[in-house]
Design a protein around this motif. Structure first.
Motif, mmCIF file in Angstrom:
data_model
loop_
_atom_site.group_PDB
_atom_site.id
_atom_site.type_symbol
_atom_site.label_atom_id
_atom_site.label_comp_id
_atom_site.label_asym_id
_atom_site.label_seq_id
_atom_site.Cartn_x
_atom_site.Cartn_y
_atom_site.Cartn_z
ATOM 1 N N PHE A 164 -14.575 12.171 -9.550
ATOM 2 C CA PHE A 164 -14.147 10.876 -8.797
ATOM 3 C C PHE A 164 -13.614 9.785 -10.021
ATOM 4 C CE2 PHE A 164 -14.449 7.232 -6.126
ATOM 5 C CZ PHE A 164 -13.842 7.531 -4.936
ATOM 6 N N VAL A 173 -10.900 3.229 -17.151
ATOM 7 C CA VAL A 173 -9.450 2.619 -16.465
ATOM 8 C C VAL A 173 -9.879 2.180 -14.978
ATOM 9 C CG1 VAL A 173 -7.214 2.429 -15.843
ATOM 10 C CG2 VAL A 173 -7.994 3.318 -18.067
ATOM 11 N N PRO A 174 -9.691 0.916 -14.532
ATOM 12 C CA PRO A 174 -9.921 0.769 -13.044
ATOM 13 C C PRO A 174 -9.060 1.742 -12.077
ATOM 14 C CG PRO A 174 -9.863 -1.343 -14.236
ATOM 15 C CD PRO A 174 -9.501 -0.246 -15.243
ATOM 16 N N PHE A 175 -9.490 2.107 -11.011
ATOM 17 C CA PHE A 175 -8.397 2.822 -10.076
ATOM 18 C C PHE A 175 -8.561 2.450 -8.821
ATOM 19 C CE2 PHE A 175 -12.169 5.468 -8.676
ATOM 20 C CZ PHE A 175 -13.029 5.521 -9.967
ATOM 21 N N PHE A 176 -8.786 1.267 -8.630
ATOM 22 C CA PHE A 176 -8.275 0.619 -7.265
ATOM 23 C C PHE A 176 -6.676 0.828 -7.094
ATOM 24 C CE2 PHE A 176 -12.343 -1.856 -7.346
ATOM 25 C CZ PHE A 176 -12.835 -1.470 -6.191
ATOM 26 N N ASP A 197 -12.803 10.311 -17.409
ATOM 27 C CA ASP A 197 -12.913 8.848 -16.955
ATOM 28 C C ASP A 197 -12.989 7.936 -18.307
ATOM 29 O OD1 ASP A 197 -13.506 6.406 -16.057
ATOM 30 O OD2 ASP A 197 -15.110 6.985 -14.781
ATOM 31 N N GLU A 218 -15.108 1.128 -7.736
ATOM 32 C CA GLU A 218 -14.449 1.882 -7.119
ATOM 33 C C GLU A 218 -15.322 2.910 -6.665
ATOM 34 O OE1 GLU A 218 -13.992 0.525 -10.246
ATOM 35 O OE2 GLU A 218 -11.734 0.806 -10.820
ATOM 36 N N PHE A 265 -16.686 6.383 -2.925
ATOM 37 C CA PHE A 265 -17.265 7.731 -3.107
ATOM 38 C C PHE A 265 -18.539 7.840 -2.119
ATOM 39 C CE2 PHE A 265 -19.514 11.127 -5.468
ATOM 40 C CZ PHE A 265 -18.527 12.107 -4.961
ATOM 41 N N PRO A 320 -18.961 15.311 -8.236
ATOM 42 C CA PRO A 320 -18.838 13.873 -8.144
ATOM 43 C C PRO A 320 -18.478 13.410 -9.400
ATOM 44 C CG PRO A 320 -21.108 14.777 -7.280
ATOM 45 C CD PRO A 320 -20.463 15.905 -7.782
ATOM 46 N N ARG A 321 -18.706 13.773 -10.499
ATOM 47 C CA ARG A 321 -17.855 13.441 -11.879
ATOM 48 C C ARG A 321 -16.466 13.312 -11.629
ATOM 49 N NH1 ARG A 321 -15.567 16.835 -15.102
ATOM 50 N NH2 ARG A 321 -16.285 18.955 -14.904
ATOM 51 N N ARG A 339 0.771 -1.236 -0.089
ATOM 52 C CA ARG A 339 -0.008 -0.057 0.096
ATOM 53 C C ARG A 339 0.745 1.198 0.181
ATOM 54 N NH1 ARG A 339 -0.972 2.804 4.698
ATOM 55 N NH2 ARG A 339 -2.871 3.765 4.210
ATOM 56 N N PRO A 376 -3.905 -0.186 -3.621
ATOM 57 C CA PRO A 376 -3.947 -1.244 -2.532
ATOM 58 C C PRO A 376 -4.415 -0.528 -1.146
ATOM 59 C CG PRO A 376 -1.671 -1.249 -3.426
ATOM 60 C CD PRO A 376 -2.379 -0.276 -4.453
ATOM 61 N N GLY A 412 -6.848 1.333 -1.304
ATOM 62 C CA GLY A 412 -8.461 1.699 -1.560
ATOM 63 C C GLY A 412 -8.644 2.206 -2.905
ATOM 64 N N VAL A 413 -8.947 3.361 -3.137
ATOM 65 C CA VAL A 413 -9.060 3.982 -4.528
ATOM 66 C C VAL A 413 -8.097 5.217 -4.865
ATOM 67 C CG1 VAL A 413 -11.384 3.075 -4.985
ATOM 68 C CG2 VAL A 413 -10.963 5.164 -4.022
ATOM 69 N N TYR A 445 -10.749 14.116 -8.319
ATOM 70 C CA TYR A 445 -11.633 14.469 -7.224
ATOM 71 C C TYR A 445 -10.668 14.928 -6.006
ATOM 72 C CZ TYR A 445 -15.618 14.478 -4.145
ATOM 73 O OH TYR A 445 -16.318 14.811 -3.092
ATOM 74 N N GLN A 456 -9.130 18.473 -4.339
ATOM 75 C CA GLN A 456 -8.984 18.771 -2.539
ATOM 76 C C GLN A 456 -7.519 19.201 -2.515
ATOM 77 O OE1 GLN A 456 -10.640 14.811 -1.823
ATOM 78 N NE2 GLN A 456 -12.518 15.690 -0.832
#
Lengths: 396, 276
Positions: free
Chosen positions: A307, A255-258, A252, B232, B236, A304-305, A102, A260, A262-263, A268, A272
């Motif tokens: 993320f 493509v997966p975004f996991f 977006d 994922e 959220f 939200p988009r 991680r 180790p 979390g994500v 997003y 921040q």
């Protein structure tokens, strides 16, 4: 634009013989928007030494200086290697610095070619200038692990660095934090000079613009077919827009975004981070606070988009910057084309107009797109200057 | 993922603080999926911890396939309200309307489990009048279930034409303009609107003027939702709850509460309670 319209008519009057496709007027306009190249050199108003030759030379020296990391092993140039198109050629840099699990760094090292034309930096756009972005790897414990105090000590103790600092910024007697910001501004001044050279695509684009069919026909037909799909049904140029082949924003693409831990929420978390960053354009280190760039930072909204959105990379020299995507998960350009060809629509939300659809490309069509992308490579190479001590260097 | 389990467990064990602060506005999340790929990648205990940590009072959950919903309901019956999605795997969003075996699947699940609604399904325009969606509506009528439609206004009209007494939750409010959403709500008293995956209702914590009019005119009809359309996006859920709380603060407290959770409780959980 008028010229292009006239040329389109002229070109349409000919058949496609001679190795030139019969591009429509709309296609020609779309192709024209990917140039001219190179554009005027980028300048960063927030950085008072942007474009300053002494600062560029100083920044180049700093970029490759491993003494800036406390263990003396890391520099910017360890991951952004000139011989690898300013990348490290790895999926992610975690293995290089020994962190795994991680703790590993989970993002691909992006190229620095043409970074100066961007407005957000990092895959999540957590910084609004190159110089503020540079603070992150310098301070990150898994990258250079440095600090303002270490940087200041190193700089003040080394006659060559101290001399160069004085010539660019004046005496180094200021607080360590301010000195560190000066250092990254010099590094940023150097990075801004990394503008890729002209590519076969540029020759083609300009030949079309001046109506030189013979010159245009020297561009391979496979690349022409790939280009047609790129600006046409592929919708690629909607995001890979303009001369640098990027709209500078985020998307977006399924493509997966996991990771180790979390994500990796991409843009997003980037927004921040940007808002919380005391070195952003709204902060006291901006050398020209009233500039439009600060307004962009002030008005960016967290939505939200965002993320799972990641930066749309420029495509110049893309054939030299494998592997691809924010996590380096695709090894080759063919893999990238396959990703779009077989796009998993269930990973994309069906809001509004859908830009992305599976392209369902034939092997030939896939090869054509790859041929086009390969034609965005320049033939230039980075050449460091040969400076005298405490004198300027140049980038050719 | 094992580490996440540990971290979440630690968080929960060390601090009931992992539960929301007392003053935190509860949220009824009207748009959650726990589909097969999410269930594969997120441990059930982690998923429940995410819901609780987000301060969710309720969650309308549908999944492709339904197994994810049932597992989650079993693990958190105080939060989860199950709904039945007409999809067995990802990838059936565009094909289900012409796939008669979907009906067999729905019938089998309806015999075995209780639900508040059928949905969320994707249905547009004249496709609503195809045999499979028609039969689905009949099943909803037969079992007294709501419909959760990711649809354009045309399809919503067609659903009401088939079953005038239908109670429809309009997913994403059709991605339509607030003026259009208001017009639909005026026309159909049995229509509710979820705001999942839309951002135009507020910016920077301030509610858009047109949406404010819609909320004020129909305080009992709106709900918020995350839409965990990829695994994922489970991560959220908490961010979405916080984001929603932020813009809801710009509304009068009573109206904010209605949209945040009361409408979900009064409409969705009540519908489920009737079925049990």
């Amino acid at each position: 634009m008028r010229l292009i319209a006239l040329l389109a008519a002229a070109l349409l009057a000919h058949d496609a013989a001679g190795g030139l496709l019969d591009f429509t007027a709309a296609e020609l306009r779309a192709i024209e928007r990917h140039g001219p190249w190179p554009p005027p050199a980028p300048r960063d108003p927030s950085n008072r030494v942007s474009g300053n030759a002494e600062a560029i030379a100083f920044g180049e020296l700093l970029f490759f200086d491993t003494r800036l990391s406390p263990n003396g092993a890391m520099s910017c140039g360890r991951c952004h290697q000139p011989g690898r198109a300013w990348t490290d050629g790895r999926r992610t840099p975690g293995g290089v610095i020994g962190a795994t699990g991680r703790d590993a760094l989970t993002r691909n090292t992006p190229t620095l070619w043409n970074a100066g034309f961007g407005r957000w930096f990092g895959w999540g756009g957590g910084s609004d200038t190159i110089w503020s972005f540079s603070l992150r790897p310098i301070r990150h414990p898994l990258e250079m692990g440095s600090s303002a105090a270490h940087m200041a000590r190193t700089l003040r103790a080394d006659p060559e660095l101290a001399c160069r600092y004085r010539r660019v910024f004046g005496e180094a007697g200021k607080p360590d934090e301010a000195l560190l910001v000066d250092v990254v501004k010099a590094i940023a001044a150097f990075v801004e000079t990394l503008v890729s050279a002209r590519s076969p695509f540029d020759e083609f684009r300009d030949a079309l613009a001046r109506g030189d069919r013979d010159a245009a026909a020297r561009y391979p037909l496979a690349a022409q077919r790939g280009l047609r799909r790129f600006v046409g049904e592929g919708n690629c140029s909607v995001c890979h827009f303009g001369p640098a082949f990027s709209n500078g924003e985020f998307g977006d693409i399924g493509v997966p975004f996991f990771v180790p831990s979390g994500v990796d929420s991409g843009r997003y978390a980037g927004i921040q981070r940007l808002r919380a960053d005391p070195h952003n354009l709204l902060g006291r280190f901006n050398d020209r606070p009233g500039d439009a760039g600060a307004a962009r930072t002030r008005h960016v909204q967290l939505q939200p988009r965002n993320f799972g959105e990641f930066k749309v990379p420029g495509l110049r020299n893309v054939a030299k910057t494998a592997p691809y995507m924010h996590d380096g998960s695709l090894a080759t350009l063919s893999d990238v084309v396959k990703h779009y060809s077989e796009l998993d629509e269930n990973r994309l939300h069906t809001e509004g107009e859908r830009i992305l659809r599976p392209l369902r490309l034939s092997p030939q069509a896939s090869a054509d797109l790859v041929a086009f992308l390969e034609s965005l490579s320049d033939t230039g190479r980075y050449v460091s200057g040969a400076p005298s001590r405490c004198a300027s260097r140049r980038v050719q | 993922m094992r580490l996440l389990t540990v971290l979440l467990t630690m968080g929960l064990a060390l601090a009931p603080a992992a539960a929301p602060a007392a003053a935190e506005l509860p949220i009824f999340d009207a748009h959650v999926h726990f589909s097969h790929d999410a269930a594969d990648q997120i441990a059930l205990s982690d998923a429940v911890a995410i819901l609780r940590k987000a301060g969710l009072k309720g969650a309308l959950v549908s999944s492709s396939d339904d197994a994810g919903t049932q597992k989650l309901y079993e693990a958190a019956p105080d939060i989860v309200v199950p709904e039945l999605r007409p999809y067995r795997r990802r990838g059936e969003i565009g094909s289900w309307v012409r796939d008669a075996t979907v009906i067999d699947y729905l019938e089998a699940r309806l015999k075995r489990y209780q639900y508040a609604a059928i949905g969320e399904f994707h249905l547009y325009g004249a496709d609503a009048d195809l045999p499979v969606p028609r039969r689905m509506v009949e099943l909803a009528k037969q079992h007294d279930l709501m419909l959760h439609a990711h649809s354009d206004a045309d399809a919503v009209e067609r659903l009401f034409a088939q079953w005038p007494q239908a109670r429809i939750l309009w997913a994403h409010s059709g991605f339509d303009q607030p003026q259009k959403v208001r017009a639909m709500l005026r026309k159909h008293t049995n229509l509710w609107a979820d705001l999942a995956f839309r951002t135009d209702q507020a910016s920077g914590g301030k509610v858009d003027a047109e949406w404010r009019k819609a909320f004020e005119e129909f305080p009992d009809r709106f709900m918020v939702g995350t839409d965990t359309f990829t695994p994922e996006r489970w991560y959220f859920i908490g961010e979405h709850a916080d984001w929603s709380r932020e813009w809801l603060k710009d509304l009068p407290p009573a109206l904010a509460e209605r949209i945040a959770w009361k409408n979900g409780e009064d409409v969705i959980r009540a519908a489920f309670a009737r079925r049990r």
